[in-house]
Design a protein around this motif. Structure first.
Motif, short mmCIF file in Angstrom:
data_model
loop_
_atom_site.label_atom_id
_atom_site.label_comp_id
_atom_site.label_asym_id
_atom_site.label_seq_id
_atom_site.Cartn_x
_atom_site.Cartn_y
_atom_site.Cartn_z
N ALA A 18 0.82 -1.21 0.00
CA ALA A 18 0.00 0.00 0.00
C ALA A 18 0.86 1.26 0.00
CB ALA A 18 -0.91 0.01 1.22
N ASP A 19 0.23 2.37 -0.41
CA ASP A 19 0.91 3.66 -0.40
C ASP A 19 0.86 4.27 1.00
OD1 ASP A 19 1.27 3.27 -3.08
OD2 ASP A 19 -0.30 4.64 -3.72
N GLU A 20 0.76 3.40 1.98
CA GLU A 20 0.61 3.88 3.35
C GLU A 20 1.92 4.40 3.93
OE1 GLU A 20 -1.23 1.05 5.92
OE2 GLU A 20 -0.51 2.03 7.73
N GLY A 555 2.62 8.12 -3.53
CA GLY A 555 1.31 7.65 -3.98
C GLY A 555 1.15 7.94 -5.45
N THR A 610 -3.27 9.08 -3.82
CA THR A 610 -3.33 8.11 -2.73
C THR A 610 -2.34 8.44 -1.61
OG1 THR A 610 -1.72 6.72 -3.83
CG2 THR A 610 -4.04 6.24 -4.27
N ASP A 612 -0.59 9.35 1.69
CA ASP A 612 -1.08 9.22 3.06
C ASP A 612 -0.72 10.50 3.83
OD1 ASP A 612 -1.96 8.29 5.51
OD2 ASP A 612 -0.40 6.75 5.73
N TYR A 647 -5.04 3.71 7.62
CA TYR A 647 -5.04 4.17 6.24
C TYR A 647 -5.62 3.08 5.34
CZ TYR A 647 -3.18 5.20 1.58
OH TYR A 647 -3.06 5.44 0.24
N GLU A 649 -6.01 2.43 1.37
CA GLU A 649 -5.65 2.94 0.04
C GLU A 649 -6.83 3.01 -0.91
OE1 GLU A 649 -1.95 1.49 -1.54
OE2 GLU A 649 -2.68 1.68 -3.60
#
Lengths: 693, 693
Positions: A18-20, A555, A610, A612, A647, A649
């Motif tokens: 994920a783009d977390e 992201g 995206t 965070d 979070y 995504e």
């Protein structure tokens, strides 16, 4: 609204795909990025990005966008300054501002921009100092050591040093900043387009805002020379493009224990929301007193509504049963792993229960702690009075024994705030002080000794009117005299606001001490342990909760699905005019209506990514992999409000002004050639000047 | 605040020894009372007590206290009438009111007192009618049958009949009332003593209020002759004495399932509190517009603050982890017992899950249901317009198919409300309507079709101002014409408020239908099952949740412990003067300050009892076993606010004005000889008249 499905942030492990993550610059997962996006930023890339980023004031972000100190941020970040520079006659909030020449740039009364020049890990130093200590001894030692590190690092008035607590105490880093304290307003659009759609559209998408302001940092009376700044992208962000956001996310609570989250869910957030709702109602109606009262309270109302909506989002996240159950399950899993290993169990096993006990203590002292100390008495003048009263005591003490905020390292900033020329509005002060004294009496009850001491036989309204009207503290010179006069001046002062602050200070300090020793120190100590336990179990490739310090997130420009419908990631300028009704907050400024025919309707206006982020990221640049500006962060979507705790995504989105919208508006609506030329040197505006502008 | 420890109310079983319970008159546990207090009320005692009690308006209680129709209630129950009778010149709220002669008694514009003359169990009839039905069919049939029973019972305009749903549908009783619609104001003290201590002291004890008002019911233009009324006690209540409270507790939620309580805790109560807090802030500041604006909004502010404080108490109860865990455990225990018996499992086993699913539906439709139908658009004029619009449709339908509230049995009351002469204040209407339209847009979002339909291109403030200023509905005659003109008159009307109500009505009805069929009917049907299951498992010696209908509770005058300190059960009149600061809300009226020297400081002022009450009980008489007035209920202590969900005898307390304080004040402060003589015939006031009164 779809609620978050969390993985990484819940279990405390490294996010896999994920783009977390709001990553620190000294622990950025560059290789992970390569795996997903085919791009790996170099150390030089990271260093230059960090140095091109600026903390803006104490709650926003910004970026350097020219070698001559031009800084880009949000209108809503600079609106404190814009309002302070305004008067009933010259209302820059309503009408916007543009300095056609450098000489017309106006100095902001109380603002600084700072640049993070150095990060040093001081975890081992602090851990060595506090080893084996608990409670008061632990808290005092930690505070003293931090103050010492900060003092040693602060080599001048243009340097600020903060020890930053990361991973709930799992790591301590010393952050050194270059401060720019002479900040001047260059360009601001009208509030009506900067915050088009107002509170109803706030945190929503699709969106059509031009939430931008340009300021310039000065040094020795001249525009500061800046080595590292972001250049402008030719085209701006496209759907699917990799994006970075470099900014100062304020606070997340993803690493909190279940007991802490329960306290937030059941006590802190509801109480805060009740209070903010009431203030909102009060200020909304205060605005009906008249146009000048509307003007002077706009800023307050904006802040309250913004905070209210975002806090409601957080509360909704925590009362979501499924979400909370995941948090509980993740904690149980970690504790199970810890307890399965005798050595880890001995070291970390009790930490969660200790924190839970501290939350119980907090429940018991909350009313007194909030009422007496933590923002209970709300008014600018009272805040200044309290700072003056405390400074007169604290500055007489050795540096390591002072309250935080009064250390040698903080003095330049403290003086700046104390001597700020920002106007203070007595009518609004009285309303706010009346409100907070009423809340104080309501929370503690009219028979509480502290309430009796404060109010005596006066009503909140009479007391507030008396101390505001009788005070000279609205004058920075009066404050300077009291500050330099020290304890003797404070003791001799007959200023009723100073007397009020002095009256409440012993109680406020006493409850603060209880809080610091029985809540804060316990939480800090045990959060450190939990953070270390997470490192042991899940490794160190994780990001810490946001702490108001510089972070980098990655992201892509990407739409999402809401209530079964696809939300496209980029809006067009033409949509702005379709949304215009002529009534606030959907009324465009005259300049826009006049320029409509010249504007290209298909110009990208706002977009989502995206990345965070969280509150505090406002004003952050969105850059591409070439470190070029493609947008300006000004919001998160409604789904991102729960981002405090996790979070997702699939729906969490950063909302930004598109770089092309900024150029189009500067060029055709505002004819701000001087700014344009600085952003894109060599570009020549081609539009004819419309009469009347 | 100590939180409740509950037994009986949690498990749904009969309370063993506690003073718990708001008992229906046809299921009073007389023998249980004997065991604990050595007194067993006879059927005659119960009948006379019931007939001496009066429902006051639609949210309060009262008692008949003379054979000539004198009725005692709280000032805060009658303040609607007192305010409606006031003008800017004659402010009876501020200055009090006393009709020295019967001719001076002033008719309340919109008020009725009603006496419960008959209770009939109709459970079997209704169950037979709905047997085997679910969803819409169940809801429609139940509604039709109820309407039919009510219609058959309503034999004239002075009779009202309500089918009352008890035990969440475990029992249905038909209540027949004698209505008194000509109600006249006799005596009211000043607001300053009726609500001495204001919001800060509200729901607190020790307390010093004279929250009383006397009205008189008339029949055919003359004081009504009343056979059953309470006589006055010679001495009033003493510590430890057995007390009864006969009144109309509004609503408790002790029988709700965990899923319902979760919905309240996580969604309904927080949302309500945010809204009420905002209204409070708005109205508080509205009061600063000027003295007349203060006067016309006092009532609203009082109601909001009272509701806010009590709702906060409920929310605190539900976020109490231990309390909630007990609720969960009790439900699990009952379900375990049900599931252990195959026959019971088949009949009742799924009921809890069905209700939980209905709560999920409610979560999904809440915003639309609240925004469009359930009080979303808040203004008196809009409410009247909606009633007129709906009446024009509903009255053309067969009685059994109408919306509830529009049945033949409800018509007298409906007309009374529609034609009320109570003043309506446009400035306040605009403020309230602006607020609720703003909330509507906020909750549903500016792009919601309903919001677009309602607002068009107007802002909430412009729309509100236009429809309020353009409406003639403030004039009862205009309303009468529209009512009698029926559908044709409504369709032809150019009144903008009527047009607004007509515009929103289709959407409002549609979402109401969803709510009634998918939430209400499901909850009702399955709550019936759960109630029956509880009867089977725990027997029928239990009390139903409060439903706004007449109940009898028993208890005793008794202090309690708070924060480790003993709270004495009775305060003395002298304490009232000690609490006087001279500033609102702790400023005594001049009459009291003037009379201080004549008042006996040791006269009992207020007192607490263990009687189990809830909001709606305000105005209830406190009587002794001889059916004599010993006090007047006006509040519960702060610990009782969680009483919505359970009762804890150790701290839950009813707060009442002592009967001796009433006599002392009537005699020495107000010289209200005519009232005194009626309450205690033959008693002669002995105090000299103080000049100037």
């Amino acid at each position: 609204m779809k609620r978050l499905l969390l993985v990484a942030s819940l279990i405390g492990a490294a996010p896999a795909l994920a783009d977390e993550g709001m990553w620190t610059y000294n622990n950025f997962p560059a290789s992970k990025l390569k795996a997903k996006y085919g791009f790996e930023p170099s150390q030089e890339w990271l260093d230059k990005t960090r140095l091109s980023s600026g903390k803006f004031g104490f709650g926003c972000s910004s970026s350097f966008v020219s070698p001559d100190g031009l800084v880009m941020t949000n209108h809503h970040c600079a609106r404190g300054c814009i309002q302070q520079l305004s008067t009933a006659e010259k209302d820059f909030i309503a009408n916007g501002f543009y300095a056609k020449t450098q000489a017309e740039e106006l100095q902001c009364p109380a603002l600084e921009v700072s640049q993070l020049v150095q990060i040093t890990d001081v975890t081992d130093k602090l851990n060595a100092a506090t080893k084996g200590l608990t409670g008061k001894a632990y808290a005092d030692t930690l505070k003293a050591e931090m103050a010492k590190l900060e003092k040693d690092c602060t080599t001048g008035a243009d340097v600020r040093c903060d020890v930053v607590t990361l991973y709930q105490g799992g790591k301590y880093n010393l952050y050194e900043y270059q401060r720019f304290q002479d900040v001047r307003l260059v360009f601001a659009p009208e509030h009506a387009i900067a915050f088009f759609g107002g509170d109803p559209d706030n945190f929503e998408f699709p969106r059509y805002d031009l939430d931008v302001t340009f300021v310039r940092v000065y040094k020795d009376g001249k525009p500061a020379k800046i080595d590292n700044y972001f250049k402008w992208s030719d085209k701006g962000a496209k759907d699917g493009e990799l994006t970075f956001v470099s900014g100062h996310p304020g606070r997340t609570s993803r690493g909190l224990t279940v007991a802490q989250l329960e306290y937030l869910r059941d006590v802190a957030l509801p109480k805060q929301l009740f209070k903010m709702s009431e203030i909102r109602g009060m200020v909304t109606e205060f605005q009906n007193r008249g146009p000048e009262q509307k003007r002077i309270s706009n800023n307050l109302l904006f802040g309250v509504e913004n905070g209210l909506k975002s806090t409601k989002g957080k509360h909704e996240q925590l009362v979501d049963k499924n979400f909370f159950a995941q948090k509980v399950a993740a904690e149980q899993e970690l504790r199970k792993k810890i307890n399965a290993n005798p050595k880890m169990k001995a070291k970390y096993g009790a930490a969660w229960d200790e924190i839970a006990r501290a939350q119980d203590t907090l429940r018991n002292i909350r009313k007194e702690y909030e009422g007496m100390e933590a923002g209970g008495i709300g008014s600018q003048l009272f805040g200044l009075a309290r700072t003056l009263v405390r400074a007169s005591d604290e500055l007489a003490r050795p540096d390591t024994e002072r309250l935080r905020g009064f250390n040698e390292a903080n003095l330049p900033q403290l003086k700046n705030q104390l001597m700020s020329k920002a106007p203070i509005y007595p009518e609004l002060e009285i309303a706010q002080l009346t409100f907070s004294l009423t809340k104080l009496r309501e929370e503690l009850g009219p028979d509480h000794p502290f309430v009796k001491k404060v109010l005596g036989n006066e009503s909140p309204a009479s007391l507030a009117a008396r101390v505001v009207k009788g005070s000279t503290l609205a004058d920075p010179k009066a404050r300077e005299q009291l500050f330099t006069g020290g304890k003797a001046a404070i003791t001799a002062s007959t200023d009723p606001m100073i007397q009020l602050a002095a009256l409440v200070d012993p109680d406020a300090r006493a409850i603060r001490k209880v809080y610091e020793e029985q809540v804060e120190a316990v939480v800090r100590k045990n959060s450190e342990l939990i953070a270390q336990a997470k490192f042991e179990v899940y490794g160190t490739g994780i990001y810490p909760d946001a702490t108001g310090t510089l972070r980098l997130s990655f992201g892509a420009v990407k739409g999402y699905t809401e209530d079964g419908k696809q939300v496209e990631p980029i809006t067009a300028m033409g949509g702005t005019f379709e949304r215009h009704t002529g009534e606030e907050p959907f009324a465009l400024p005259k300049t826009w209506l006049a320029a409509q025919k010249d504007l290209t309707a298909t110009t990208p206006m706002n977009f989502v990514t995206t990345n965070d982020i969280i509150g505090g990221n406002s004003g952050s640049p969105v850059i591409n992999k070439n470190r070029e500006i493609v947008g300006l962060v000004f919001d998160g979507n409604i789904q991102s409000l729960g981002g405090d705790y996790g979070y997702d995504e699939s729906v969490n989105r950063t909302v930004a002004v598109h770089s092309e919208a900024l150029i189009e508006a500067l060029k055709k609506v505002y004819k701000a050639d001087r700014v344009l030329e600085e952003l894109r040197p060599g570009s020549t505006p081609t539009v004819k000047v419309t009469p009347g502008l």
